[in-house]
Design an enzyme around this catalytic site. Structure first.
Site, short mmCIF file in Angstrom:
data_model
loop_
_atom_site.label_atom_id
_atom_site.label_comp_id
_atom_site.label_asym_id
_atom_site.label_seq_id
_atom_site.Cartn_x
_atom_site.Cartn_y
_atom_site.Cartn_z
N TYR A 430 -0.84 7.63 -0.60
CA TYR A 430 -0.34 8.10 0.76
C TYR A 430 1.17 7.87 0.46
CZ TYR A 430 -1.04 2.90 2.27
OH TYR A 430 -1.25 1.63 2.56
N GLU A 431 1.64 8.14 1.71
CA GLU A 431 3.37 8.54 1.97
C GLU A 431 3.86 9.30 0.74
OE1 GLU A 431 4.02 7.99 4.83
OE2 GLU A 431 2.50 6.45 5.58
N GLY A 432 3.23 10.19 0.31
CA GLY A 432 3.54 10.94 -0.81
C GLY A 432 3.10 10.42 -2.38
#
Length: 590
Positions: A430-432
């Site tokens: 998550y978050e890239g």
């Protein structure tokens, strides 16, 4: 289940000796902030983390949040813990004074956040998202929106979320299809968002959703996305939560880990449209959201350290209790005395200390950036994908080692080792994802400026090498030789990329992961080498750390150089093959 002991001494060492906290605060004109304050703040945070949050960690894992009729109920005990967190002022630590914050440096907030996430990562995700929302509003919100929402977000009375992802738009935000229809001075938001961390709960009196959506006349792609505040409860004339907005949680995701954190499918506008308020200018929402995203990416990297520290502590405790094998006199031997177990513990300890040094150094550069330091801004840009990507990948290895130290018992849920491993698995996603971080590092942070920021980092590492090799301490001299070899290998790989990527369109994507990991081990080794230099200097002076801690710091840095730095050479060699065989077979052959 193991206890949690906040790493107060190592945190203090990094803040004092590597970050230079006192001089940092002087440069930020924070007259009352100093290491004395740091020690008090971190110690008190450690008490809440160890005594309140840590005991709830396994509770959240075994009894996660539930949803009924669009409303989420969090794990029992979380609400009381959150109230203690708010009442003791922890949410206000780094917020601006004009909105009720304490205006302390971001690096101190980062040190404290490590403790929350080590103690209970599922819980810690809630304030993490609120901090990101605060960052976005401070940077891009109108004065009216700031006045309405920042005081309560900063106090923790309200919490915040980030709503990007949709069922058909994962990392490809160009595919966002949520709609925003003008409705007088407001907008009616409709659409569905998925994977929304702490999208609903009952711990706070309001939840402030930051939502990406498209206006009717918006251009296609990422240039047509706007950012909106969509509160769970609309504010009344007194600025207090009033009527329920048209937003609800449809369902909760059933996840591999972080069960204590509700991951929601959120629906906006099922009954005519959720009322939203435009942040900044139309069609600039993606750049605004990235203010929040970059803050979140460093925070997720910090989570990699946090969960690894918790796993290390559990492995260390178990290794001292578990008896296996016998001495000649028949007495039993704790497994901590076995070389392979000691190897794993040292790998965990040295990896954690390298990550802590990087996380806090990067956080301090954010503080300097906020006060106009251009060089620090460049370093933050370079560090962020390494913090997020390398630290979360290393967390996979360290939490897995915890299971290995436990042996068969590590595979049994009752020991708790498996929870840390499962919780850590989301971090590279998550978050890239790691792949996205790797492309960012090799593309925008290396090729875009033709390696200028990277060259400055290499120069800084070279300066440390010179200090090490000129030291009168043999162990530091050897560390200097090792760091120099790794720097040369990394430089060769970077030069290869700079020379060949412009003409080989597949090269950047093929070698980006190895480049990211190479840079992580190099920077981690460099920062630990600096730590060893500081520790060696302090040993000859009166200091607050003690001989045992300082000697261990030097030994741990040396172990990292023996165990992890050779990976720089390995990744460099892989990069310089170009990995052209990545596409050497057809899809049908895979």
């Amino acid at each position: 289940m193991s206890t949690y002991n906040p790493p107060l001494k190592d945190t203090g060492f990094v803040l004092d000796q590597l970050v230079g906290f006192d001089s940092l605060c002087e440069s930020l004109d924070l007259q009352e902030a100093n290491m004395e304050l740091v020690n008090v703040v971190v110690e008190e945070a450690g008490k809440l983390a160890a005594d309140v949050l840590a005991p709830l960690n396994s509770v959240g894992d075994q009894n996660g949040a539930t949803v009924s009729e669009g409303a989420v109920t969090e794990t029992a005990g979380f609400a009381d813990a959150y109230q203690q967190y708010v009442e003791n002022g922890w949410a206000t630590l780094t917020g601006p004074e004009e909105f009720g914050g304490q205006a302390l440096p971001n690096v101190l907030g980062t040190a404290v956040n490590e403790l929350w996430h080590s103690a209970n990562m599922g819980f810690g995700l809630c304030p993490l998202l609120s901090q990101g929302a605060v960052e976005a509003l401070i940077a891009h919100g109108s004065d009216e929106l700031k006045t309405q929402y920042l005081p309560q977000l900063i106090s923790g009375e309200w919490t915040g979320t980030m709503n990007l992802t949709e069922p058909n738009a994962g990392s490809d935000l160009a595919a966002v299809s949520a709609k925003a229809m003008p409705d007088g001075d407001t907008y009616k938001i409709s659409g569905q968002k998925i994977f929304i961390t702490w999208g609903d709960h009952q711990m706070a009196s309001n939840i402030v959703h930051l939502v990406l959506a498209r206006l009717p006349d918006a251009p296609a792609g990422v240039k047509g996305i706007s950012l909106f505040i969509v509160p769970k409860y609309l504010l009344d004339e007194q600025g207090q939560p009033g009527a329920l907005n048209d937003v609800s949680c449809v369902s909760l995701e059933h996840k591999l880990g972080i069960h204590g954190s509700p991951t929601c499918v959120m629906s906006f506008g099922d009954n005519g449209g959720a009322t939203g308020y435009l942040i900044g200018e139309p069609n600039k929402g993606l750049s605004y959201m990235f203010t929040m995203m970059n803050h979140a990416r460093q925070s997720v990297g910090l989570q990699g350290l946090s969960i690894s520290e918790r796993a290390y502590q559990q492995a260390l405790e178990y290794s001292q209790e578990r008896l296996q094998g016998s001495n000649p006199d028949g007495s039993k031997i704790a497994i901590i005395n076995h070389p392979d177990v000691r190897r794993m513990l040292m790998a965990m300890k040295s990896g954690n200390e390298a990550m802590r040094a990087l996380a806090l150094s990067a956080a301090a550069d954010i503080d300097r950036t906020h006060h106009g330091d251009a060089e620090s801004k460049t370093r933050v840009e370079l560090y962020t994908p390494i913090v997020k990507g390398w630290m979360t990948e290393l967390a996979q290895e360290i939490t897995s080692l915890n299971i290995q130290v436990h042996g068969g018992m590590g595979f049994i849920e009752e020991t708790g080792a498996a929870q840390h491993y499962r919780d850590a698995r989301i971090l590279p996603i998550y978050e890239g994802t790691t792949g996205i971080q790797a492309l960012d590092l090799i593309g925008r942070k290396t090729l875009f400026d033709k390696g200028a920021a990277l060259a400055q980092l290499q120069t800084d590492i070279r300066s440390t090498v010179e200090l090490l090799t000129s030291s009168s301490t043999a162990e530091l001299q050897e560390l200097g030789v090792q760091l120099n070899q790794s720097l040369n290998a990394a430089t060769a790989a970077s030069n290869y990329i700079l020379e060949n990527a412009p003409s080989d369109k597949q090269l950047m994507g093929a070698v980006s992961f190895d480049n990211l990991m190479m840079m992580g081990y190099l920077v981690g080794g460099w920062l630990l080498a600096q730590s060893a230099l500081k520790a060696d200097q302090l040993k000859a002076e009166d200091n607050a750390y003690g001989e045992a801690f300082l000697s261990a710091k030097i030994a741990t840095s040396a172990f990292f150089a023996d165990h992890y730095l050779p990976r720089v050479d390995q990744h460099s060699a892989t990069i310089r093959t170009g990995l052209g065989k990545t596409f050497s077979i057809d899809i049908e052959q895979l």
